[in-house]
Design a protein around this motif. Structure first.
Motif, PDB file in Angstrom:
ATOM      1  N   SER A  10      -0.689  -9.571   2.590  1.00 37.55           N
ATOM      2  CA  SER A  10      -0.741  -8.224   2.007  1.00 37.55           C
ATOM      3  C   SER A  10      -2.171  -7.808   1.696  1.00 37.55           C
ATOM      4  O   SER A  10      -2.449  -6.626   1.478  1.00 37.55           O
ATOM      5  N   LEU A  11      -3.080  -8.787   1.704  1.00 40.33           N
ATOM      6  CA  LEU A  11      -4.507  -8.523   1.509  1.00 40.33           C
ATOM      7  C   LEU A  11      -5.283  -8.639   2.822  1.00 40.33           C
ATOM      8  O   LEU A  11      -6.507  -8.641   2.826  1.00 40.33           O
ATOM      9  N   PHE A 243       0.870 -10.067  -3.332  1.00 39.35           N
ATOM     10  CA  PHE A 243      -0.428 -10.321  -3.958  1.00 39.35           C
ATOM     11  C   PHE A 243      -1.148  -9.000  -4.235  1.00 39.35           C
ATOM     12  O   PHE A 243      -1.716  -8.792  -5.307  1.00 39.35           O
ATOM     13  N   ALA A 244      -1.128  -8.115  -3.244  1.00 36.27           N
ATOM     14  CA  ALA A 244      -1.829  -6.837  -3.398  1.00 36.27           C
ATOM     15  C   ALA A 244      -1.244  -6.028  -4.555  1.00 36.27           C
ATOM     16  O   ALA A 244      -1.979  -5.499  -5.402  1.00 36.27           O
ATOM     17  N   GLY A 248      -2.756  -4.667  -8.185  1.00 38.65           N
ATOM     18  CA  GLY A 248      -2.912  -3.220  -8.280  1.00 38.65           C
ATOM     19  C   GLY A 248      -3.658  -2.621  -7.106  1.00 38.65           C
ATOM     20  O   GLY A 248      -4.247  -1.538  -7.214  1.00 38.65           O
ATOM     21  N   ARG A 249      -3.625  -3.309  -5.969  1.00 43.07           N
ATOM     22  CA  ARG A 249      -4.321  -2.834  -4.776  1.00 43.07           C
ATOM     23  C   ARG A 249      -3.338  -2.305  -3.733  1.00 43.07           C
ATOM     24  O   ARG A 249      -2.143  -2.591  -3.781  1.00 43.07           O
ATOM     25  N   GLU A 250      -3.869  -1.579  -2.784  1.00 41.35           N
ATOM     26  CA  GLU A 250      -3.064  -1.125  -1.658  1.00 41.35           C
ATOM     27  C   GLU A 250      -2.765  -2.307  -0.741  1.00 41.35           C
ATOM     28  O   GLU A 250      -3.635  -3.139  -0.468  1.00 41.35           O
ATOM     29  N   GLU A 251      -1.537  -2.391  -0.272  1.00 50.59           N
ATOM     30  CA  GLU A 251      -1.172  -3.437   0.683  1.00 50.59           C
ATOM     31  C   GLU A 251      -1.765  -3.109   2.050  1.00 50.59           C
ATOM     32  O   GLU A 251      -1.619  -1.991   2.553  1.00 50.59           O
TER      33      GLU A 251
END
Length: 281
Positions: A10-11, A243-244, A248-251
């Motif tokens: 996802s990262l 994980f993303a 709090g990140r975009e996948e």
């Protein structure tokens, strides 16, 4: 305890590397990263290669901070052979038992002149936390040729299980997770992109964990190589994080969209479900 996901599909890369900071211990689990050599008959796109370089650097930085390193098995997306493990407490999957030939060769080469503890089925106490390891369990479905992995439970007031590449597809892994009642479960989902039948069994097994524990589930790695993973997540009784999402990140599942990335890098206009530019990696 503080959970810091480092790298995963996802990262943008193949990995399930995570850093866990307890009250007095800094633990790094599966410090490796890789790219799929071929997907859709294509080599990695430029975006994947650039992301790999960034993550390799990040893993080495976390490795330098950690005092305990745990390696669940010897696939290159789970350990980094050439890194500096000096003065680290190295706790690993047994390199000679319940292991296939390719991983046995890799382990032998990797562990030359290193001090280590074989973890399979053991309990180990660090400064302020207890670590419990599963017995060796299949890398996916029972009978797989991919060998065996170990799961890790870290307990410091709360419990975190890193289920590695069990893919939540074998009964022994599911039972071990439920018996240990984690507060957080970090796991690879099933490889539905290559083994279509694992969709149904994966849903069934993960729903059983949801029903019998109150764990916050972080699901990533193999399942995110399938573009349909959002649908898989919605079919579960409680939607997990990646994980993303946890960060709090975009996948950015780059491998799943490798075909489209190659087209974009050739100047073609293609829609993908995440923002893309080399500068944003």
């Amino acid at each position: 305890m503080r959970i810091v996901p480092i790298a995963s599909e996802s990262l943008g890369v193949r990995s399930l590397a995570v850093y866990i900071k307890t009250r007095k211990d800094n633990i790094l689990i599966d410090p490796g990263v890789a790219l799929g050599p071929k997907r859709y008959s294509l080599p990695p796109a430029k975006a994947e290669i650039e992301k790999l370089k960034l993550v390799q650097k990040s893993i080495l930085e976390f490795l330098a901070m950690a005092n305990t390193i745990i390696i669940s098995h010897y696939h290159y997306d789970h350990y980094t052979p050439g890194a500096n493990y000096e003065n680290k407490h190295l706790i690993i999957k047994n390199p000679s038992r319940n292991i296939n030939k390719s991983q046995k060769r890799r382990a032998s080469k990797f562990l030359k002149d290193k001090n280590y503890t074989s973890a399979d089925g053991k309990n180990i106490t660090l400064k302020e936390c207890r670590i419990k390891f599963s017995p060796p369990l299949p890398h996916g479905e029972k009978g797989t040729r991919l060998g065996f992995v170990i799961m890790t439970m870290i307990e410091d007031k709360k419990k975190i299980i890193h289920a590695s590449d069990t893919q939540l597809l074998n009964k022994e892994s599911i039972k071990w997770i439920i018996d240990n009642m984690p507060d957080t479960l970090i796991a690879s989902g099933p490889p539905t992109y290559i083994l279509k039948h694992t969709w149904k069994s994966g849903i069934k097994n993960i729903n059983r964990i949801i029903q019998e524990t109150d764990a916050h589930i972080i699901l990533d790695h193999h399942i995110i190589r399938d573009k349909r993973y959002p649908r898989f997540f919605k079919e579960l009784e409680k939607e997990p994080s990646t994980f993303a999402k946890y960060l709090g990140r975009e996948e950015t599942p780059l491998e799943a969209y490798r075909k489209e990335l190659h087209m974009i890098e050739k100047g073609e206009k293609v829609k993908i479900p995440f923002r893309y530019s080399l500068s944003s990696l």
